[in-house]
Design an enzyme around this catalytic site. Structure first.
Site, PDB file in Angstrom:
ATOM      1  N   ASN A  82       6.079  -9.607   4.111  1.00  0.00           N
ATOM      2  CA  ASN A  82       6.370 -10.899   4.729  1.00  0.00           C
ATOM      3  C   ASN A  82       6.670 -10.744   6.223  1.00  0.00           C
ATOM      4  O   ASN A  82       6.284 -11.594   7.031  1.00  0.00           O
ATOM      5  CB  ASN A  82       7.517 -11.607   3.998  1.00  0.00           C
ATOM      6  N   ALA A 109      -3.455 -19.834  15.077  1.00  0.00           N
ATOM      7  CA  ALA A 109      -2.444 -20.228  16.077  1.00  0.00           C
ATOM      8  C   ALA A 109      -2.100 -21.693  15.884  1.00  0.00           C
ATOM      9  O   ALA A 109      -2.956 -22.508  15.548  1.00  0.00           O
ATOM     10  CB  ALA A 109      -2.999 -19.998  17.474  1.00  0.00           C
ATOM     11  N   CYS A 136      10.220 -18.718   2.504  1.00  0.00           N
ATOM     12  CA  CYS A 136      10.131 -17.253   2.456  1.00  0.00           C
ATOM     13  C   CYS A 136      10.117 -16.602   3.839  1.00  0.00           C
ATOM     14  O   CYS A 136      11.076 -15.928   4.215  1.00  0.00           O
ATOM     15  CB  CYS A 136       8.894 -16.835   1.673  1.00  0.00           C
ATOM     16  N   LYS A 153      13.305 -16.938   6.324  1.00  0.00           N
ATOM     17  CA  LYS A 153      14.570 -16.332   5.860  1.00  0.00           C
ATOM     18  C   LYS A 153      14.379 -14.843   5.544  1.00  0.00           C
ATOM     19  O   LYS A 153      15.318 -14.053   5.681  1.00  0.00           O
ATOM     20  CB  LYS A 153      15.165 -17.101   4.685  1.00  0.00           C
ATOM     21  N   PHE A 162      -4.229 -14.932   8.815  1.00  0.00           N
ATOM     22  CA  PHE A 162      -2.924 -15.072   9.477  1.00  0.00           C
ATOM     23  C   PHE A 162      -3.015 -14.932  10.986  1.00  0.00           C
ATOM     24  O   PHE A 162      -2.102 -14.458  11.646  1.00  0.00           O
ATOM     25  CB  PHE A 162      -1.878 -14.128   8.848  1.00  0.00           C
TER      26      PHE A 162
END
Ligand code: UDX
Length: 476
Positions: free
Chosen positions: A249, A293, A301, A304, A290
């Protein structure tokens, strides 16, 4: 196999339904009686594509049920998955693991015989070991409890497919007492399997492979279908398994903030981040995912988890290793402010008194989750600055209204846009990407758009008379 799943939120309810779909007998447990009643009636208390159908099919087949009763869970199965939440602690970056402790306190005293408790929640490294110690202190003399960690990588909106067809299964285990192993010889499948390719398929990357734990044997049975299809299965120690999830993550968040940082440079130079991102993604070492932009990451998720990772590094005395995540977080927050600034600019210097239509309030499309939603943060900031904000989202509005009751919630995109001086695309639902820019121009008071997700076909909107602003792009 009989299994229980403790905690039936986005993660646990999906995991329970998917395990039942794989043919297992599943008892989901939650302390929230309303949630349990909803799930038993085949209605998930949240939006997740494909889940209602899966739930109903498996309830009807008698493979799935939900309860609030820990004593029943203890009798029902010898394998228990933990899928309770680990939210950010108020006033701190650290994760609140109290729901995990509460689950162990409630379950462990009821257990008899040999049980495996498999954590799935995202946790600070070291949590599993602490839970093992807690379970050991609470276990009856006739019980042994093995804690293991099997992090879950599912994405909201794709949760069913991600659960049924994961791209890897990671299992953290600790050495199992020999006495227990001798009573539970590992099944054939638990031995390193020759037919499964690569170092991922067995424990062979470790110099002295330990005998398979009960947890490993159980999970090889539970995930037999995925393993038969060649899904990578990595068995590690507990702390590595815990770290795999937070590292994944943190990496995803870093990748998004990287492109958003570059986006800031594009804005300062007139370069185009969409074209740049496409060119970057074609490098196979980087990959296209990922690198979208825009308004940045939110949800329950990524935000944090990077903060909890930093907090844990601090506790371990290695905080410098992760100080870059502070910048990842800051870049992400700046994108929200940038949209507020662009809105102010579009409204001639102040948003007060202007009607602004927000398309989207969920943190991402195909979800009703508004936890740390970038869209909602922008809507809230604009309302605070005096704008009249009308929000429309296909699924997120009920949750949003609880957090921001004073925003206006429209019943469709057209009514949100009606009379608007500015439209902001904040969550890229397909419905918004498919809007007809000519029709939309007829609904608004002023055809001005901020595409905060770089998701719309800008030339078509411009051709329909819209002035378009976007993040990381200079559009004329
Ligand atoms: C994430 C992880 O992907 C998943 O593996 C983990 O189990 C839980 O956390 P999720 O929070 O469901 O999943 O959403 P994800 O698809 O990762 O998106 C997170 C956020 O990043 C969203 O707000 C999304 O809009 C944003 N995002 C994603 C971008 O801004 N740009 C991108 O290119 C991709």
């Amino acid at each position: 196999m009989h299994v229980t799943v403790i905690g039936t939120g986005y993660l646990g309810a999906t995991h329970a339904a998917c395990l039942a779909q794989l043919g297992h007998q599943v008892l989901g447990l939650d302390t929230d009686a309303h949630k349990v009643a909803a799930l038993n009636s085949g209605t998930p208390p949240f939006f997740e594509p494909g889940l209602p159908e899966l739930l109903r099919r498996n309830l009807a087949a008698g493979r799935l049920q939900f309860t609030t009763d820990y004593a029943l869970a203890a009798r029902y199965a010898n394998v228990h998955f933990l899928a309770v939440g680990t939210p950010q602690r108020p006033g701190s970056y650290a994760a609140d693991v109290s729901f995990l402790h509460a689950a162990i306190r409630a379950l462990a005293p009821h257990l008899r015989g040999h049980h495996v408790i498999v954590g799935k929640s995202t946790v600070p490294v070291g949590t599993a070991q602490a839970l093992q110690e807690l379970a050991d202190t609470l276990a009856a003399p006739t019980a042994t409890i093995e804690l293991a960690w099997n992090p879950e990588f599912l994405r909201e909106g794709h949760a069913v497919a991600d659960s049924l067809r994961p791209d890897r299964i990671v299992l953290g285990v600790q050495a199992c007492p020999a006495a227990v192993l001798s009573q539970h010889p590992a099944p054939e499948a638990a031995k390193p399997a020759k037919q499964q390719p690569g170092p991922s398929a067995d424990r062979g990357s470790f110099a002295e492979p330990a005998p398979p734990s009960l947890a490993e044997a159980a999970l090889r049975d539970i995930y037999a279908q995925a393993l038969a299809q060649g899904t990578a299965f990595l068995v590690t120690d507990l702390q590595t398994a815990e770290l795999v999830k937070v590292s994944a993550n943190a990496f995803l968040a870093t990748k998004i903030s990287f492109i958003n940082a570059v986006s800031e440079i594009c804005e300062a130079t007139g370069a185009d981040v969409v074209a740049l991102s496409q060119a970057l993604g074609l490098d196979q070492r980087i990959g296209p995912h990922f690198l979208g932009a825009g308004l940045g990451f939110g949800g329950g998720c990524l935000p944090k988890d990077i903060r909890a990772f930093m907090a844990r590094a601090g506790e371990l005395g290695v905080d410098q290793a992760l100080t870059f995540l502070r910048e990842v977080d800051a870049i992400n927050q700046r994108r929200r402010q940038r949209v507020v600034d662009l809105a102010r600019e579009a409204c001639g210097g102040a948003v007060r008194g202007h009607r602004i239509a927000m398309l989207g309030c969920a943190f991402k499309p195909n979800s009703d989750d508004v936890r740390d939603s970038p869209a909602l943060a922008v809507a809230g900031a604009l309302a605070l600055a005096g704008a009249q904000v009308a929000v429309y989202d296909p699924q997120g509005m009920a949750n949003a209204a609880q957090e921001y009751p004073t925003l206006e919630y429209a019943d469709c995109a057209a009514s949100a846009l009606r009379g608007a001086h500015l439209v902001i695309l904040a969550t890229e639902w397909q419905e918004f990407c498919d809007l007809d820019p000519h029709a939309a121009a007829g609904w608004v008071a002023c055809p001005q758009l901020i595409d905060a997700r770089n998701a719309l076909p800008v030339p078509a909107w411009q051709a329909a008379g819209w002035t378009v602003r976007a993040l990381g792009r200079t559009l004329d």
